[in-house]
Enzyme design. Structure first.
Site: not given
Ligand SMILES: [Zn+2]
Length: 210
Positions: A57, A47, A170, A51, A53, A158, A17
């Site tokens: 998070h 991440h 993800e 991965h 979450d 989320h 990200w």
């Protein structure tokens, strides 16, 4: 025994990200330099590629990854391919088949190359999370960097997962995986106080594939 690896390779080319820490390897010792052994350190976001979450998070004081039950990350799982436009959310009516397993991996095809950052990937609609929860789903996985859209500020899907205690995977690679039923194996590391963990995600076919 046939295993389908749905994990992207972790290398400096793997995209993370924007603003997050890309993976790099620091060589502390190297047998090619005459050291008696090779020893390296991984620097990276948690991440990272495929991965899990943790609720911490996206929820204040919610469980960290070491506190999460492993049960969602191991067991019967269904893979579905979804025809969803880029930069839009999967709604319940886009599911092409009935949900048949407590773990559901959705292949959107909107993030085909984990080594090329794209921001127009598809995501989950919050009502899909609720719909799947009502059908007994306890883990949702996706082949994009997030279950929310790139530009999302308040992360509604989320938050919906937090509400229902739904586990999230993800960054999976699903494009070559046929629809069907599998056993999922994608255990997170026991990283104390962390908000996610990389996983080695694999699928073992359960039933005859259509
Ligand atoms: Zn996430």
């Amino acid at each position: 025994m046939m295993l389908l690896d749905i994990t992207p390779p972790i290398s400096p080319r793997l995209q993370v990200w924007p603003g997050d820490t890309p993976p790099s390897r620091e060589l502390l010792r190297d047998m090619h330099r005459g050291d008696p052994f090779t020893l390296s350190t991984l620097h990276a976001t948690v991440h990272l590629g495929a991965h899990a979450d943790a609720p911490s998070h996206y929820g204040v004081d919610a469980p960290t990854i070491d506190e999460c039950s492993l049960e969602p990350y191991l067991g019967p799982c269904q893979v579905l391919h979804v025809n969803v436009p880029r930069r839009s959310c999967i709604t319940p009516n886009m599911l092409s088949a009935a949900v048949q397993a407590p773990r559901l991996l959705l292949a959107t095809g909107t993030y085909p190359d984990p080594e090329r950052l794209q921001t127009d990937f598809a995501a989950l609609a919050p009502e899909l999370v609720e719909h799947l929860h009502r059908q007994g789903v306890k883990l949702i996985g996706i082949d994009t960097p997030s279950i929310d859209l790139f530009d999302s500020k308040d992360l509604p899907s989320h938050r919906q997962c937090l509400k229902y205690g739904m586990a999230i995977l993800e960054g999976l690679m699903l494009k070559d995986v046929p629809e069907g039923l599998y056993e999922l194996i994608a255990l997170p590391l026991k990283l104390v106080d962390f908000d996610a963990s990389p996983v080695r995600a694999v699928l073992r076919p359960l039933a005859k594939q259509s």
